[in-house]
Design a protein around this motif. Structure first.
Motif, PDB file in Angstrom:
ATOM      1  N   TRP A  81       0.852  -1.187   0.000  1.00  0.00           N
ATOM      2  CA  TRP A  81       0.000   0.000   0.000  1.00  0.00           C
ATOM      3  C   TRP A  81       0.885   1.234   0.000  1.00  0.00           C
ATOM      4  O   TRP A  81       2.083   1.155   0.298  1.00  0.00           O
ATOM      5  N   CYS A 120     -12.630   0.527  -6.672  1.00  0.00           N
ATOM      6  CA  CYS A 120     -12.237  -0.872  -6.539  1.00  0.00           C
ATOM      7  C   CYS A 120     -12.082  -1.425  -7.948  1.00  0.00           C
ATOM      8  O   CYS A 120     -13.029  -1.373  -8.736  1.00  0.00           O
ATOM      9  N   ASP A 126      -8.155  -4.401  -6.136  1.00  0.00           N
ATOM     10  CA  ASP A 126      -7.285  -3.318  -5.676  1.00  0.00           C
ATOM     11  C   ASP A 126      -8.172  -2.134  -5.295  1.00  0.00           C
ATOM     12  O   ASP A 126      -9.233  -1.934  -5.885  1.00  0.00           O
ATOM     13  N   THR A 128      -8.492   2.147  -4.152  1.00  0.00           N
ATOM     14  CA  THR A 128      -7.985   3.497  -3.958  1.00  0.00           C
ATOM     15  C   THR A 128      -9.040   4.239  -3.152  1.00  0.00           C
ATOM     16  O   THR A 128     -10.200   4.312  -3.567  1.00  0.00           O
ATOM     17  N   HIS A 140      -2.629  -2.382  -3.340  1.00  0.00           N
ATOM     18  CA  HIS A 140      -2.381  -3.314  -4.445  1.00  0.00           C
ATOM     19  C   HIS A 140      -2.442  -4.736  -3.915  1.00  0.00           C
ATOM     20  O   HIS A 140      -1.648  -5.109  -3.050  1.00  0.00           O
ATOM     21  N   CYS A 141      -3.353  -5.519  -4.429  1.00  0.00           N
ATOM     22  CA  CYS A 141      -3.525  -6.901  -3.955  1.00  0.00           C
ATOM     23  C   CYS A 141      -2.464  -7.818  -4.545  1.00  0.00           C
ATOM     24  O   CYS A 141      -2.730  -8.706  -5.361  1.00  0.00           O
ATOM     25  N   CYS A 151      -4.931 -10.254   1.358  1.00  0.00           N
ATOM     26  CA  CYS A 151      -4.477  -8.913   0.970  1.00  0.00           C
ATOM     27  C   CYS A 151      -5.044  -7.879   1.929  1.00  0.00           C
ATOM     28  O   CYS A 151      -4.319  -7.052   2.444  1.00  0.00           O
TER      29      CYS A 151
END
Length: 174
Positions: A81, A120, A126, A128, A140-141, A151
């Protein structure tokens, strides 16, 4: 679902539930961020309505607010992250987690801020999360420690969602 964007249609009922719950945090305050020395790069965000705990937590390293209250929503991040300003990377999971270091300084920029939008993106979910002060938490997964496939977990009133590698989402009722 103002302020919430999905860049790829998610598959499955549980995935749709997660997206709906994530949209619920738009407009809510991120009032607690837990991390720093002793937690590695893992951080926990406390978001939304506060509920008085039956017993305050005893950890002296937590703020009084975090020790005394639980949150309507939570986000525990165990993958890479970073926190961005409009012009630079402020802090991230790759930086020092010393209590006077860049990671902890970055937390202070999002703590106490209202969330203005959540994006998403698939297929990995992922995230934001954007805040009223123009900073963003980007998740970021991917995985740092391959022995642990989670994650992030997103806590909601009915339970929590676990987002694992490869976009696998599960729900666990409380």
């Amino acid at each position: 679902m103002d302020g919430f964007n999905v860049t790829r249609e998610a598959m499955g009922f549980i995935s749709q539930m997660l997206l709906r719950e994530l949209s619920a945090i738009v407009g809510e305050e991120c009032w607690g961020v837990v991390g720093g020395e002793g937690t590695g790069s893992v951080i926990l965000l406390l978001i939304g309505a506060r509920t008085l705990r039956r017993r305050p937590m005893k950890n002296p390293h937590l703020s009084d607010l975090v020790r005394r209250y639980d949150s309507a929503h939570s986000l525990r991040i165990g993958c890479p992250w970073r926190i961005d300003s409009p012009s630079e990377v402020v802090s991230g999971s790759h930086m020092s987690n010393a209590n006077d270091g860049p990671m902890v300084r970055g937390y202070k920029l999002i703590c106490g801020q209202n969330i203005t939008s959540v994006s998403c993106s698939g297929p990995a979910f992922d995230l934001t999360i954007r805040f009223e002060n123009q900073h963003a938490l980007v998740i970021h997964c991917a995985q740092i420690d391959w022995d642990y496939d989670t994650c992030y977990t997103f806590g909601a009133p009915a339970g929590y969602y676990k987002v694992a590698l490869n976009g696998k989402v599960s729900f666990h009722a409380t």
